[in-house]
Design a protein around this motif. Sequence first.
Motif, PDB file in Angstrom:
ATOM      1  N   SER A  24      -4.172   0.714   0.082  1.00  0.00           N
ATOM      2  CA  SER A  24      -3.452   1.549   1.044  1.00  0.00           C
ATOM      3  C   SER A  24      -3.145   2.951   0.517  1.00  0.00           C
ATOM      4  CB  SER A  24      -2.145   0.867   1.459  1.00  0.00           C
ATOM      5  OG  SER A  24      -1.395   0.472   0.331  1.00  0.00           O
ATOM      6  N   GLU A  41      -2.188  -3.779  -0.062  1.00  0.00           N
ATOM      7  CA  GLU A  41      -1.497  -4.681   0.851  1.00  0.00           C
ATOM      8  C   GLU A  41      -1.134  -5.999   0.174  1.00  0.00           C
ATOM      9  OE1 GLU A  41      -3.730  -5.093   4.439  1.00  0.00           O
ATOM     10  OE2 GLU A  41      -3.718  -2.946   4.881  1.00  0.00           O
ATOM     11  N   PRO A  65       3.696  -4.536   1.606  1.00  0.00           N
ATOM     12  CA  PRO A  65       2.573  -3.693   1.177  1.00  0.00           C
ATOM     13  C   PRO A  65       3.034  -2.338   0.649  1.00  0.00           C
ATOM     14  CG  PRO A  65       2.044  -4.764   3.250  1.00  0.00           C
ATOM     15  CD  PRO A  65       3.476  -5.112   2.944  1.00  0.00           C
ATOM     16  N   GLU A  67       2.822   1.503   0.203  1.00  0.00           N
ATOM     17  CA  GLU A  67       2.329   2.555   1.088  1.00  0.00           C
ATOM     18  C   GLU A  67       2.114   3.893   0.367  1.00  0.00           C
ATOM     19  OE1 GLU A  67       1.697   2.441   4.535  1.00  0.00           O
ATOM     20  OE2 GLU A  67       1.831   0.290   4.288  1.00  0.00           O
ATOM     21  N   GLN A  83       6.303  -0.639   2.485  1.00  0.00           N
ATOM     22  CA  GLN A  83       6.409  -0.610   3.931  1.00  0.00           C
ATOM     23  C   GLN A  83       7.828  -0.897   4.406  1.00  0.00           C
ATOM     24  OE1 GLN A  83       4.235  -3.480   6.787  1.00  0.00           O
ATOM     25  NE2 GLN A  83       2.689  -1.946   6.305  1.00  0.00           N
ATOM     26  N   VAL A 668       0.970  -6.650   8.964  1.00  0.00           N
ATOM     27  CA  VAL A 668       1.101  -5.946   7.693  1.00  0.00           C
ATOM     28  C   VAL A 668      -0.119  -5.070   7.490  1.00  0.00           C
ATOM     29  CG1 VAL A 668       2.518  -7.743   6.666  1.00  0.00           C
ATOM     30  CG2 VAL A 668       0.045  -7.841   6.391  1.00  0.00           C
ATOM     31  N   GLY A 669       0.027  -4.078   6.629  1.00  0.00           N
ATOM     32  CA  GLY A 669      -1.098  -3.238   6.282  1.00  0.00           C
ATOM     33  C   GLY A 669      -1.150  -1.963   7.101  1.00  0.00           C
ATOM     34  N   ARG A 670      -2.341  -1.335   7.078  1.00  0.00           N
ATOM     35  CA  ARG A 670      -2.521  -0.016   7.670  1.00  0.00           C
ATOM     36  C   ARG A 670      -2.280  -0.033   9.178  1.00  0.00           C
ATOM     37  NH1 ARG A 670      -6.973   0.491   5.770  1.00  0.00           N
ATOM     38  NH2 ARG A 670      -8.339  -0.141   7.453  1.00  0.00           N
TER      39      ARG A 670
END
Length: 689
Positions: A24, A41, A65, A67, A83, A668-670
């Motif tokens: 990420s 992540e 995650p 960032e 995050q 979760v994630g981008r």
Amino acid sequence: MAATSSTKVSWRLQEFEAHSSAVSCLSLGKSSGRLLATGGEDCRVNIWSVNKANCIMSLTGHKNPVECVQFNTSEEQVVAGSQSGSIRVWDLEAAKILRTLMGHRANITSLSFHPFGNFLASGSMDTNIKLWDVRRKGYVFRYKDHSQAVRSLAFSPDGKWLASASDDCTVKLWDLTQGKTITEFSSHSAAVNVVQFHPNEYLLASGSSDRSIKLWDLEKFSLIGSLDRDTSAVRCLLFSPDGSCLYSGSSDSLRVLGWEPDRCFDSVLVGWGKVSDLAVCNQQLIGVSHQLSSVSSYVVDLKKVKQSGGAVIQGIVQDNQPIPAPTEPRASALRRNYDRPSTSCSSHRVKQRSDADRRSPEGERRSPSDDDAEEKLSSAEIHNAEDYKEIFQPKNAISRTPPRISEPFPAPLEDEGVAAIGRQLKDVMSPFPDKQKAPPLATSTPIQRVEPTVKCPIPSAVVPMSSVPTPSSPVNLAKPKPQPRVIPSTRTEPLGLNVADFLPSAANRAGELSDDEVLTQIRKGHDTMCVMLSSRHKNLQTVRSVWAREDIKNALDMAVSMNDLSIVVDILNIINMQPSLWKLDLVLSVLPQMDKLLQSKYESYMQTGATSLKLIMKHFWTLISQSLKASPAVGVDISREERTLKCRECSKHLKNLSNIVKTKACQVGRHGSTFKELQLLMTPLDETL
């Protein structure tokens, strides 16, 4: 034997798997240009040497995650924001957690260390900027004039000012000693991605998604230059060490820029995709980028790149030949230089909060025992003991950044593109293709957690029984919740094609294939693909003719009637770059298609839909809400009634989209980060409707 010289201007240094899930964020150590930190992540921060695919150290402790990640000036510490809004600082020399900082309410989007001390600035999607002293708990001061996420932070070389760039299209300059805004620059027409101070002069550069770079005089607080020739969003900016030029990194290319007058000295096609960070060392520029779980590093030989010249754009260096240094003397600086104090940051005065505020940071009321428990769960797992001792523990060395005797990265002599094509043809044409074996990569998810743990490399020929998980081993065997499959916007292989389709079947592997049989396999599906592309091209020509003959709304309606979402996405990508084209009628046509875009399996469709929805909320929500709240008109006002009906229809669509965004924000994630940002923008909608 002397090494043969290479004529390459740029090349890929290496590519490796950095995390067990998507990467990420990335950050290069600016002092050495040799250290790389990656956040993923999988909630880990991994430390690498730029020219090696072996992980030096893996830092754990975050529960969400990662960032954003950043080294301090001496590269002895690294900070990572998650995050959830939490920030953790690690001491790399001692291999341990240094501080856990809580206070932000949303994703951490930017971080920056003070140039000579223990202060740290953080920006978040909650629009706040906070200044921290890593020796204490609780933030020192909060700056809160931005209206959208803060994407980049930079301290001035003298440590007295802080510059911030935001999605609200502005750049703000803050006085740390007074705790207030000095000025605001607002010439960009889209989100500002990066800000960078000149190393010596009172000059600030900003790069934006509007594909422009602005240069600001910090004595007169005025715009002195605007470079608008980038073909894509500006992702990275870096002044040369002597401040004579500015390097701009965008998708696949590097530009070398000058100012007063504005000019482009050189442009180099690098092929690094969406570059994430730049650093300069030994007359080489290092760039890093990430795609899914892999990280790539690239090198540009600055000795073969033009870095000075006249006002005319010179283009790419011909024949990759070195350019002689200019003979004319360099002009003196046009503006004053920074006065760097000789004191440490401990004596550097900044505006601070009261002790009462420090004890209860906003958004978090935690006891000391809670913070201690959090830090005990954090650890630094050393994967490469030899590199760790060489880089982080040379007590008597003058320079503590790797390597001690830094040598330029050698350029490859073989054309990697030709070699790669040759390897692919060999694999396809061979009737007995050998099973490809991936190179050994350092795992980023070790089984045991020890603080610190030195993990010695084990020869591949010997696998100890203790490394095999058993039912009694403390390994979490629970399967993670499956995420919906999303097809990334950039791919390394064609979608829907399988390499096995181009290889002989198991029944025919006994003999060689003829040339005609090989060509038949390669051409499989070619006619179908040509028909599909021809149909799409015809549809785009039809939409273009309607746009030229009538207007953008009719063109969009025509695209919707074709029942081809890719055509709609193509049109939205154009009008998203020109917010002035948006009208209420166009919004009413776009919103019914928005749920298909936001729930699409294609990442590019989701990104386009999210960008359009952001523009609609930013430019039209005020009109929609005021029209719905307005008292009934006296008499007959047809235009007002029509506008009210349109606003009512838009509000109904926005309410449905708000539910979709809330559901997607749980990921979760981008992608989850994008939808969380949309959820914040749509908060007023929930309060009104």
